[in-house]
Design a protein around this motif. Sequence first.
Motif, short mmCIF file in Angstrom:
data_model
loop_
_atom_site.label_atom_id
_atom_site.label_comp_id
_atom_site.label_asym_id
_atom_site.label_seq_id
_atom_site.Cartn_x
_atom_site.Cartn_y
_atom_site.Cartn_z
N PHE A 397 -27.25 54.28 15.28
CA PHE A 397 -26.55 54.36 14.00
C PHE A 397 -27.29 55.22 12.98
N MET A 398 -26.52 55.90 12.16
CA MET A 398 -27.05 56.52 10.95
C MET A 398 -27.43 55.44 9.95
N HIS A 399 -28.34 55.81 9.05
CA HIS A 399 -28.70 54.96 7.92
C HIS A 399 -28.59 55.78 6.64
N ASP A 400 -28.66 55.11 5.51
CA ASP A 400 -28.47 55.80 4.23
C ASP A 400 -29.33 57.06 4.15
N SER A 404 -25.11 63.51 9.16
CA SER A 404 -24.06 63.18 10.13
C SER A 404 -24.12 64.12 11.33
N PRO A 405 -23.41 63.80 12.40
CA PRO A 405 -23.41 64.67 13.58
C PRO A 405 -22.95 66.10 13.29
N LEU A 406 -22.24 66.31 12.18
CA LEU A 406 -21.79 67.66 11.85
C LEU A 406 -22.54 68.25 10.66
N GLY A 407 -23.65 67.61 10.28
CA GLY A 407 -24.55 68.23 9.32
C GLY A 407 -24.39 67.85 7.87
N HIS A 408 -23.62 66.80 7.56
CA HIS A 408 -23.44 66.37 6.18
C HIS A 408 -24.35 65.18 5.88
N VAL A 409 -25.04 65.22 4.76
CA VAL A 409 -25.88 64.10 4.36
C VAL A 409 -24.98 63.01 3.77
N ILE A 410 -25.10 61.80 4.30
CA ILE A 410 -24.30 60.67 3.84
C ILE A 410 -25.24 59.70 3.14
N PRO A 411 -25.14 59.57 1.82
CA PRO A 411 -26.11 58.74 1.09
C PRO A 411 -25.91 57.25 1.28
N HIS A 412 -24.69 56.85 1.68
CA HIS A 412 -24.40 55.42 1.81
C HIS A 412 -23.62 55.20 3.09
N SER A 590 -13.34 67.04 -3.62
CA SER A 590 -14.37 66.86 -2.60
C SER A 590 -14.26 65.50 -1.93
N ASP A 591 -14.63 65.44 -0.66
CA ASP A 591 -14.69 64.18 0.04
C ASP A 591 -15.98 63.44 -0.32
N GLY A 592 -15.90 62.12 -0.23
CA GLY A 592 -17.09 61.29 -0.32
C GLY A 592 -17.70 61.21 -1.70
N PRO A 593 -19.02 60.97 -1.74
CA PRO A 593 -19.95 61.15 -0.63
C PRO A 593 -20.14 59.94 0.27
#
Length: 734
Positions: A397-400, A404-412, A590-593
């Motif tokens: 799993f990803m964590h904060d 992501s697998p496509l290169g986007h930083v997901i803060p939460h 924009s999507d997200g974050p």
Amino acid sequence: MNDMRSVGIPSPRVEGEQKVAGTAIYAVDVALPDMLWAKVLRSPLAHGRIKRIDTAKAAALPGVKAVLTGADLAGIKIGKKIVDMPILADNVVRYAGEKVAAVAALSEAIAEAALDLIDVEYEELPVLTDVLEAMQATAPLLHPDVAGYKGLLHKIESPSNVFVHLTWKKGIVEEGFRQSDVIVENTFTVPAVHQAYIEPHSSLVRINSDGSADVWSSNKSPFGIRDVVGAALQVAPASLIIHPCYVGGDFGGKGDGNDVALCYALARQAGRPVKLTVDYSEELSAGNPRHGAVIKIKTGVKKNGIMIAEHIEFVFDSGAYGSYRPQGYLVGAHDAPGPYRVPNCLVEEKYVYTNKMPAGYMRAPGHLQAFFASESQADLIAQRLAMDPSEFRRMNFMHDGDTSPLGHVIPHVKAAETLSRALDASGFKKPKGKNVGRGCAIGDWVSKGGESYAIIKIDEHGNVTLSSAVTDTGPGVFTMMRQIVGEELKVPLDAIAVEMLDSDKVVKDTGVRGSSSTRVHGGSALDAAVNARTEILRIAASLMNAMPNELMLFDGGVTHGRAERRMTYGEIARAHGQPIVVEGHYANMSDGPEASLVAQVAEVEVDRETGAVSVRKLTTAHNTGTILNPLTHQGQIDGAVVMGFGYGLVEQIGYDESGKVLASNMGEYKIPCIKDVPALQTTILQSDFGSGPYNSMSIGETALIPTAAAIANAVEDAVGVRIKSLPITAEKVL
């Protein structure tokens, strides 16, 4: 949140009384003087050339006021992004159910009779119903002129039935596979399914003497209608005034303007308003269902289970046209790798023309196809490594703050926490009976953006009115917006009236889409409420000879605590000499974050003698933000779970060899009924991180994303059978 008075309470729906009383206005309810009724002649063939159309007898029938064929609209095409669909078939029909001719008459019965008088001669052409066959170089080319279509996502050098090919990647996937100890490859298949909204499409158009047109339509996107119809018919979009109607169910299927464009063309010819209401056989044979697809996944892992590389290839069956996709592709498919750390990843999406009804958007477009495949694959990898499937997921799993697998930083991203909550609540590892299995699956959703305006008016009586051009498709967007206004202005909810605005009253509204209503329309309501609060305090401060920061809003008025003075909103508006009117605006495309996480556990029992699968319990865990309305929040979850259940076990649009739909009525096209619904359990993990008002998050679509995979994983756990194609029927299991 403890001091909230309106937000966070289970508020009843603002339009509930109207709907129960039968006074809510839907497009089918609208009638105008001198209105004509339209009916459409549809092709009986999935692929054919129109050699001749004779409409003389139909035009001569008493009561018929207009008849149109593709020749009358030659060269005119329509589409949300890719403009490839004629309003009426132009020389060629490409699916059984395509519009060939249209009639407008004094009554529906006359229009129906006129259709029987239209004589069409076809030349049959080869039919493509298999999406993989349609990709072959030897397959008949369904759109020879595809390279010249407007709105293409990329240049097409050599025309083929593959008209969209997108790639999304991070790292070097080939190198990742070389570094992997174990490689697992599988192919999954999902069918097209219909949105199954209760209300069929209905549209009414009146063209006025000044060149403007009034439009009523069962459509969730008023400004989208204006744009696509205006572009197709070469009329100014602003001249199309879209009047608000309630929408009797959408789930992604009520966003096109094709019927509106046809009504406009008929009204222009007849000189009278024209209304078209389709029946459900037309919905099921000529709608815009969820895309069917073939999905190939190749995953490389280390012996310890760490994911190194993944290549996912989607082949989507677009049907005869690609015009129903707002972005030209499905926004969820490239999220297929899920909330996992995958250093080397490649996702390919191909959209292919076939001789089936054109596919479009349906709740969580692309996500359901993607996560059925990827979360089934997760269990198959764990099985290959002799690992517990939940432990395999946890370790990857990803964590904060991860990429992501496509290169986007997901803060939460609370994947591990959400899965743990689902496993604990469901008793995932407790002993099971014979032929009983449990399967887990996870999904993620990054919130979508948009643009919206909201207007608040406070009159001399202190009445508060909230106005917006958003269309309520059922989730209760105005209820949520009213709660936000009530919270900010400190007035009870029943003191706030709501008003749906015509499209000419605001600049823009992107409509209800992608679980964005709370973020986008809640955002404009919050901005309007904050602006109203500021204006009220400014005026009141002037009237009370005070500073705004010395005043407070309470119970529909303003109080000056030190001077022990109070003015109601009505008194302030009267003293001001005019109503207080403010506008709120939200614009963020924009999507997200943040990622909204869902984890599900399905518990099933399988009958070994028949293969029948009985889902005994579905447990859903969500990581979400502030819950603005617990009642509607839970309603969104339950509705989505049942839709995901139907996708997994029941629903499919089948075709015969000639390309005709097999089930064209709701008696034969099966969706879950109340007797099918298993025990539903929800557990919520709340966070204070969300892009919506008061840190709220998306909820509308997440709960149906992993359901089919969870059921498939549970079936294998129960009886050792792996089903890789939906729906999971007794015949397949047996």
